[in-house]
Design a protein around this motif. Structure first.
Motif, PDB file in Angstrom:
ATOM      1  N   GLY A  33       0.793  -1.226   0.000  1.00 15.42           N
ATOM      2  CA  GLY A  33       0.000   0.000   0.000  1.00 15.42           C
ATOM      3  C   GLY A  33       0.822   1.272   0.000  1.00 15.42           C
ATOM      4  N   VAL A  37       0.745   4.245  -2.830  1.00 18.00           N
ATOM      5  CA  VAL A  37       0.507   5.673  -2.602  1.00 18.00           C
ATOM      6  C   VAL A  37       1.606   6.496  -3.274  1.00 18.00           C
ATOM      7  CG1 VAL A  37       0.400   7.492  -0.844  1.00 18.00           C
ATOM      8  CG2 VAL A  37      -0.807   5.325  -0.478  1.00 18.00           C
ATOM      9  N   MET A  57       0.788  -1.186   4.388  1.00 17.39           N
ATOM     10  CA  MET A  57      -0.395  -0.322   4.509  1.00 17.39           C
ATOM     11  C   MET A  57      -1.507  -0.988   3.721  1.00 17.39           C
ATOM     12  SD  MET A  57      -0.914   3.533   2.961  1.00 17.39           S
ATOM     13  CE  MET A  57       0.564   4.145   3.748  1.00 17.39           C
ATOM     14  N   ASP A  58      -2.647  -1.236   4.379  1.00 21.38           N
ATOM     15  CA  ASP A  58      -3.722  -1.932   3.648  1.00 21.38           C
ATOM     16  C   ASP A  58      -4.315  -1.037   2.563  1.00 21.38           C
ATOM     17  OD1 ASP A  58      -5.881  -0.354   4.713  1.00 21.38           O
ATOM     18  OD2 ASP A  58      -6.159  -1.738   6.372  1.00 21.38           O
ATOM     19  N   TYR A  60      -7.297  -0.057   2.047  1.00 20.44           N
ATOM     20  CA  TYR A  60      -8.256   0.963   2.486  1.00 20.44           C
ATOM     21  C   TYR A  60      -7.522   2.267   2.823  1.00 20.44           C
ATOM     22  CZ  TYR A  60     -11.367  -3.077   3.034  1.00 20.44           C
ATOM     23  OH  TYR A  60     -12.102  -4.215   2.820  1.00 20.44           O
ATOM     24  N   GLU A  61      -6.453   2.141   3.614  1.00 16.34           N
ATOM     25  CA  GLU A  61      -5.686   3.332   3.998  1.00 16.34           C
ATOM     26  C   GLU A  61      -4.989   3.929   2.777  1.00 16.34           C
ATOM     27  OE1 GLU A  61      -4.204   6.475   6.109  1.00 16.34           O
ATOM     28  OE2 GLU A  61      -5.807   5.090   6.653  1.00 16.34           O
ATOM     29  N   ALA A  62      -4.460   3.074   1.911  1.00 19.57           N
ATOM     30  CA  ALA A  62      -3.817   3.570   0.692  1.00 19.57           C
ATOM     31  C   ALA A  62      -4.825   4.342  -0.163  1.00 19.57           C
ATOM     32  CB  ALA A  62      -3.218   2.410  -0.096  1.00 19.57           C
ATOM     33  N   ARG A  64      -7.516   5.900   0.881  1.00 23.22           N
ATOM     34  CA  ARG A  64      -7.808   7.169   1.560  1.00 23.22           C
ATOM     35  C   ARG A  64      -6.725   8.208   1.258  1.00 23.22           C
ATOM     36  NH1 ARG A  64     -10.525   4.008   5.345  1.00 23.22           N
ATOM     37  NH2 ARG A  64      -8.683   3.254   6.426  1.00 23.22           N
ATOM     38  N   ARG A  65      -5.469   7.781   1.333  1.00 21.26           N
ATOM     39  CA  ARG A  65      -4.360   8.720   1.103  1.00 21.26           C
ATOM     40  C   ARG A  65      -4.291   9.168  -0.360  1.00 21.26           C
ATOM     41  NH1 ARG A  65       0.593   7.011   5.105  1.00 21.26           N
ATOM     42  NH2 ARG A  65      -0.722   6.673   6.930  1.00 21.26           N
ATOM     43  N   LYS A  89     -17.156  -0.614   2.819  1.00 23.18           N
ATOM     44  CA  LYS A  89     -15.910  -0.179   3.459  1.00 23.18           C
ATOM     45  C   LYS A  89     -14.933   0.360   2.420  1.00 23.18           C
ATOM     46  CE  LYS A  89     -12.354  -1.828   6.647  1.00 23.18           C
ATOM     47  NZ  LYS A  89     -11.827  -2.961   7.417  1.00 23.18           N
ATOM     48  N   ALA A  93     -13.593   4.297   1.949  1.00 28.83           N
ATOM     49  CA  ALA A  93     -12.164   4.606   1.922  1.00 28.83           C
ATOM     50  C   ALA A  93     -11.770   5.409   0.687  1.00 28.83           C
ATOM     51  CB  ALA A  93     -11.347   3.318   1.984  1.00 28.83           C
TER      52      ALA A  93
END
Length: 117
Positions: A33, A37, A57-58, A60-62, A64-65, A89, A93
């Motif tokens: 992830g 990004v 980094m999963d 979902y977080e990737a 979001r960023r 989910k 994200a």
């Protein structure tokens, strides 16, 4: 030629997606992830295929960023998990869409073409 960033950590899945898409798109690959990004920010792909279960980094977080920096880049979340609520989910994200693995080839190509119109 449009560029697709594949963010995926499993070689078999990378190979399958590459074989499916390499004739029609310029492909970039990130294997976690955080790398996804960074590549999204540096390479400015036209579309991102984002596995949600990634090391470091999963997805979902990737997502979001990436979404915070690239508000209009389409992101299609991919997951082997077909649990209730996963699609929601992924969309929360920042993913525009969500497909389960193994990916239906025709559906994936249709979605990519829709987003890259």
């Amino acid at each position: 030629m449009k560029t697709i960033l594949i963010v995926e950590d499993i070689e078999l899945n990378i190979d399958l997606l590459t074989q499916l898409l390499e004739d029609d798109y310029n492909l970039l690959v990130a294997k976690d992830g955080a790398q996804g990004v960074n590549m999204a920010q540096q390479e400015n792909p036209d579309l991102i295929l984002m596995d949600v279960s990634l090391p470091i980094m999963d997805g979902y977080e990737a997502a979001r960023r990436i979404r915070a920096d690239k508000a209009h880049t389409p992101i299609i979340g991919l997951s082997a998990h077909a649990m209730s609520g996963d699609a929601e989910k992924a969309k929360e994200a920042g993913c525009n869409d969500y497909l389960t693995k193994p990916v239906n080839r025709d559906l994936l190509i249709k979605k990519i073409k829709e987003y890259l119109r």
